[in-house]
Design a protein around this motif. Structure first.
Motif, short mmCIF file in Angstrom:
data_model
loop_
_atom_site.label_atom_id
_atom_site.label_comp_id
_atom_site.label_asym_id
_atom_site.label_seq_id
_atom_site.Cartn_x
_atom_site.Cartn_y
_atom_site.Cartn_z
N ILE A 188 -5.21 -3.60 3.39
CA ILE A 188 -4.81 -3.78 1.86
C ILE A 188 -3.63 -4.83 2.14
O ILE A 188 -2.40 -4.35 2.60
CB ILE A 188 -4.70 -2.48 1.41
CG1 ILE A 188 -5.85 -1.73 1.12
CG2 ILE A 188 -3.84 -2.82 -0.10
CD1 ILE A 188 -7.04 -2.55 0.12
N PHE A 189 -3.64 -6.09 1.46
CA PHE A 189 -2.27 -6.85 1.60
C PHE A 189 -1.58 -6.52 0.54
O PHE A 189 -2.05 -6.11 -0.81
CB PHE A 189 -2.82 -8.33 1.59
CG PHE A 189 -3.64 -8.90 2.78
CD1 PHE A 189 -2.79 -9.27 4.00
CD2 PHE A 189 -5.05 -8.80 2.88
CE1 PHE A 189 -3.41 -9.70 5.23
CE2 PHE A 189 -5.39 -9.17 4.04
CZ PHE A 189 -4.88 -9.65 5.12
N ARG B 280 0.82 -1.34 0.04
CA ARG B 280 0.02 -0.15 0.03
C ARG B 280 0.81 1.19 -0.09
O ARG B 280 0.63 2.31 -0.67
CB ARG B 280 -0.82 0.08 1.16
CG ARG B 280 -1.74 1.03 1.35
CD ARG B 280 -2.77 0.81 2.55
NE ARG B 280 -4.07 1.81 2.23
CZ ARG B 280 -5.09 1.43 2.95
NH1 ARG B 280 -5.25 0.71 4.10
NH2 ARG B 280 -5.99 2.38 2.79
N TRP C 288 -9.06 -11.74 -5.92
CA TRP C 288 -7.67 -12.61 -5.84
C TRP C 288 -8.14 -13.68 -6.73
O TRP C 288 -7.10 -14.26 -7.12
CB TRP C 288 -7.63 -12.88 -4.38
CG TRP C 288 -6.52 -13.95 -4.01
CD1 TRP C 288 -5.14 -13.67 -4.04
CD2 TRP C 288 -6.82 -15.17 -3.83
NE1 TRP C 288 -4.65 -14.82 -3.91
CE2 TRP C 288 -5.31 -15.74 -3.68
CE3 TRP C 288 -7.99 -16.19 -3.63
CZ2 TRP C 288 -5.45 -17.11 -3.41
CZ3 TRP C 288 -7.87 -17.39 -3.26
CH2 TRP C 288 -6.45 -18.13 -3.17
N ASN D 223 -6.51 -7.77 -3.73
CA ASN D 223 -7.28 -7.79 -2.69
C ASN D 223 -8.70 -8.16 -2.80
O ASN D 223 -9.29 -8.64 -2.05
CB ASN D 223 -7.20 -6.58 -1.95
CG ASN D 223 -5.75 -6.31 -1.21
OD1 ASN D 223 -5.58 -6.94 0.19
ND2 ASN D 223 -4.66 -5.98 -1.79
N TRP E 238 -8.43 3.36 -0.65
CA TRP E 238 -8.76 2.25 0.17
C TRP E 238 -9.31 2.88 1.50
O TRP E 238 -9.90 1.72 2.04
CB TRP E 238 -7.98 1.06 0.05
CG TRP E 238 -7.82 0.52 -1.42
CD1 TRP E 238 -8.79 0.08 -2.09
CD2 TRP E 238 -6.45 0.68 -1.87
NE1 TRP E 238 -8.04 -0.18 -3.25
CE2 TRP E 238 -6.64 0.00 -3.29
CE3 TRP E 238 -5.15 1.16 -1.55
CZ2 TRP E 238 -5.53 -0.10 -4.04
CZ3 TRP E 238 -4.25 0.82 -2.65
CH2 TRP E 238 -4.38 0.38 -3.63
#
Ligand code: GSH
Length: 235
Positions: free
Chosen positions: A142-143, A129, A197, A194, A137
């Motif tokens: 957030i990955f 991020r 996926w 995210n 977001w």
């Protein structure tokens, strides 16, 4: 020293569809909180191991065929474990520690942060991020995700090989290829990873040289318990 070890690892694991990238434990520990540090001196030689698209045909299928009379619960993990552990045999005079991506500590934390290792080793850029300036977001978690310059998102980080007796103070660090270089593309990547996926579109965020075959896509998108029949194993 590092080159000789790398060459032998490449010779053993390359034909099986794995890729190895050297790093120093200190590079990894330097970017993480102490709770995540690997308990080795900074100059210790380590390698991150990735599986590339060809691992499925070159390692997984032969492994399953060879082991078919035994009970296989986790074909992928057992195959990776078998081949990474076999590396010890080519270094009989050296201690080799292996940590797998699926191993967790009693605290339920992973034993190592795979994407950080891939990034510091220069194997795949870990987009997070913080790499996006205008962040859409809000409060959402957030990955981040790693993208490989050749395979995009069509690869997996499988483990670490550590050589506690080999110190490499002069190993030079190379930066991972920043293959998703625009703000727009990075935003799209994190969005796809995210929130979409499962459809795998994030994996094709760049033009790739090789991706999973349809058979391999089907395999990984099938729930593990139903995969045995895809491998010709009846359950
Ligand atoms: N534990 C099962 C096994 O060993 O067969 C499942 C392993 C598995 O499916 N792992 C995923 C994987 O390899 C997560 S790392 N995915 C490949 C990918 O997403 O590229």
């Amino acid at each position: 020293m590092e080159e000789r070890v790398a060459e032998r690892l490449h010779g053993a694991l390359g034909p099986l569809g794995f890729e190895v990238h050297a790093f120093k434990v200190g590079w990894y520990n330097a970017v993480l909180q102490p709770a995540f540090h690997l308990p080795y001196p900074d100059d210790t030689l380590a390698f991150v191991v990735l599986s590339t698209p060809s691992m499925f045909d070159k390692a997984l299928k032969p492994f399953v065929n060879k082991e078919r009379l035994k009970i296989i619960r986790d074909p992928v993990d057992q195959c990776v474990s078998h081949h990474l552990s076999s590396v010890k045999e080519i270094f009989p005079d050296q201690k080799v520690d292996v940590i797998f991506d699926y191993e967790i500590l009693p605290s339920r934390r992973p034993k190592f942060l795979a994407q950080t290792a891939a990034h510091v080793a220069g194997a795949a850029y870990y987009y997070q991020r913080k790499d996006v300036k205008l962040d859409p977001w809000g409060e959402k978690k957030i990955f981040g995700v790693c993208i490989h310059p050749k395979y995009g998102g069509w690869f997996a980080i499988r483990g670490l090989l550590l050589f506690p007796d080999v110190q490499v103070p002069f190993l030079e660090q190379s930066a991972p290829v920043d293959c998703v270089s625009t703000e727009e593309k990075r935003t799209e990547l994190l969005e796809l990873f995210n929130f979409h996926w499962q459809d795998g579109r994030y994996r094709d965020i760049i033009e790739v040289k090789e991706r999973y075959s349809e058979e391999q896509k089907t395999y990984f998108s099938t729930p593990p318990a139903e995969r045995f029949r895809l491998l010709g194993l009846t359950r």
